[in-house]
Design a protein around this motif. Structure first.
Motif, short mmCIF file in Angstrom:
data_model
loop_
_atom_site.label_atom_id
_atom_site.label_comp_id
_atom_site.label_asym_id
_atom_site.label_seq_id
_atom_site.Cartn_x
_atom_site.Cartn_y
_atom_site.Cartn_z
N MET A 79 0.83 -1.20 0.00
CA MET A 79 0.00 0.00 0.00
C MET A 79 0.87 1.25 0.00
SD MET A 79 -2.93 1.22 -0.27
CE MET A 79 -3.82 -0.34 -0.13
N LEU A 80 2.04 1.19 0.63
CA LEU A 80 2.93 2.35 0.64
C LEU A 80 3.43 2.66 -0.76
CD1 LEU A 80 5.08 1.65 3.84
CD2 LEU A 80 3.06 3.10 3.61
N LEU A 134 17.28 11.76 3.58
CA LEU A 134 17.64 13.02 4.23
C LEU A 134 17.83 14.13 3.21
CD1 LEU A 134 18.39 14.61 6.76
CD2 LEU A 134 20.75 13.76 6.52
N PHE A 135 18.45 13.80 2.09
CA PHE A 135 18.65 14.79 1.02
C PHE A 135 17.31 15.33 0.53
CE2 PHE A 135 18.92 15.86 -3.48
CZ PHE A 135 19.95 16.79 -3.49
N GLN A 136 16.34 14.44 0.33
CA GLN A 136 15.02 14.86 -0.13
C GLN A 136 14.34 15.77 0.89
OE1 GLN A 136 13.81 14.47 -3.03
NE2 GLN A 136 15.03 12.83 -3.92
N LEU A 137 14.51 15.48 2.16
CA LEU A 137 13.89 16.28 3.21
C LEU A 137 14.53 17.67 3.30
CD1 LEU A 137 13.46 13.60 6.02
CD2 LEU A 137 11.68 14.56 4.54
N THR A 183 8.07 12.56 0.19
CA THR A 183 7.10 11.62 0.74
C THR A 183 7.36 10.21 0.24
OG1 THR A 183 5.42 13.37 0.86
CG2 THR A 183 4.63 11.09 0.97
N THR A 184 7.63 10.09 -1.04
CA THR A 184 7.92 8.78 -1.63
C THR A 184 9.15 8.16 -0.98
OG1 THR A 184 6.95 9.38 -3.76
CG2 THR A 184 8.54 7.58 -3.76
N ALA A 185 10.19 8.97 -0.79
CA ALA A 185 11.42 8.46 -0.18
C ALA A 185 11.17 8.00 1.25
CB ALA A 185 12.49 9.55 -0.21
N VAL A 186 10.41 8.78 2.00
CA VAL A 186 10.11 8.41 3.39
C VAL A 186 9.29 7.13 3.45
CG1 VAL A 186 8.82 9.09 5.46
CG2 VAL A 186 10.29 10.75 4.31
N LEU A 219 10.22 3.60 5.19
CA LEU A 219 9.34 2.94 6.15
C LEU A 219 9.05 1.51 5.73
CD1 LEU A 219 6.78 5.79 6.97
CD2 LEU A 219 8.62 4.91 8.44
N ARG A 220 8.89 1.32 4.42
CA ARG A 220 8.63 -0.03 3.92
C ARG A 220 9.84 -0.94 4.16
NH1 ARG A 220 8.71 -3.16 -1.10
NH2 ARG A 220 6.92 -4.58 -1.01
N LEU A 221 11.03 -0.43 3.91
CA LEU A 221 12.23 -1.22 4.15
C LEU A 221 12.37 -1.59 5.62
CD1 LEU A 221 14.80 0.66 1.87
CD2 LEU A 221 13.83 -1.61 1.48
#
Length: 236
Positions: A16-17, A167-170, A217-220, A224-226
């Motif tokens: 779902m993620l 972290l880079f994306q954030l 959001t996608t990266a986070v 979370l999925r990993l």
């Protein structure tokens, strides 16, 4: 590994993620393309091109050592701090639309950040090599970890490397928001755009900002999925 079998089917709730990430990214890309296309047909009253607007904005801030050049592609606009070049795409460089002027002003925002020593930009620049290595090698370590009997050590190294890319994306978010804020303010202060035109430009830049929100959001969610899949795996 979390998940359950139902008959012949394997149910993994983390799928779902992936679906949520894909939907967010698709919507963001649709919105930015739609708004850029719409406001690319609205000519600015000043009649200034993206390149001319960029030059005026930079000069208004006392910046004369940034070269403005044309690059191919659509929405490939970017500021390169390594050689101080402001690169404007074909749809922006010579266009007089409010969309083009807005995008050019946004890239000027990054040049101004660089000139003023804006901390988040400096931090993001320092993260680039780490994030690049992390995004390229993280999945290799995770796959090797799975291949070698679910090695928790290799998998966690991969997840840690992927975290650098997250972290880079954030960190990118405040950098982009700040650049847009500077752009909108200077477009008004320099008289390049009138009040209603600035409002139109804000819609374009807001849509562009959403693409960065979607990427973060996608990266986070991927992280979370990993962690959901492998974080509790203590085998080595």
């Amino acid at each position: 590994m979390p998940g359950r079998y139902y008959g012949y089917y394997y149910y993994d709730p983390t799928y779902m993620l992936i679906v949520i990430s894909a939907l967010i990214s698709l919507f963001a890309q649709f919105l930015v393309n739609s708004r850029f296309s719409k406001y690319s047909r609205v000519r600015s009253r000043s009649g200034m091109t993206g390149a001319q607007a960029a030059e005026r904005i930079l000069q208004s801030q006392g910046i004369y050592d940034v070269a403005i050049q044309r690059v191919s592609g659509k929405l490939t606009d970017h500021y390169d701090p390594r050689n101080k070049t402001l690169n404007l795409s074909d749809a922006v460089y010579a266009s007089t639309s409010v969309a083009a002027v807005g995008v050019a002003a946004h890239e000027c925002g990054h040049a101004i950040q660089h000139a003023r020593g804006y901390a988040p930009l400096s931090f993001r620049s320092a993260l680039v090599p780490v994030a690049n290595i992390g995004s390229q090698l993280s999945w290799l370590f995770i796959i090797l970890g799975i291949f070698f009997g679910g090695s928790h050590t290799l998998i966690m190294i991969g997840i840690l490397m992927f975290s650098a890319a997250v972290l880079f994306q954030l960190v990118t978010l405040p950098v982009e928001f700040n650049a847009s804020g500077r752009a909108l303010k200077l477009l008004s202060e320099t008289g390049i755009l009138q009040k209603d035109e600035v409002s139109d430009t804000r819609k374009v830049l807001s849509a562009a900002a959403l693409t960065y929100v979607a990427a973060a959001t996608t990266a986070v969610l991927q992280l979370l999925r990993l962690l959901r899949l492998f974080g509790g795996n203590d085998r080595d």
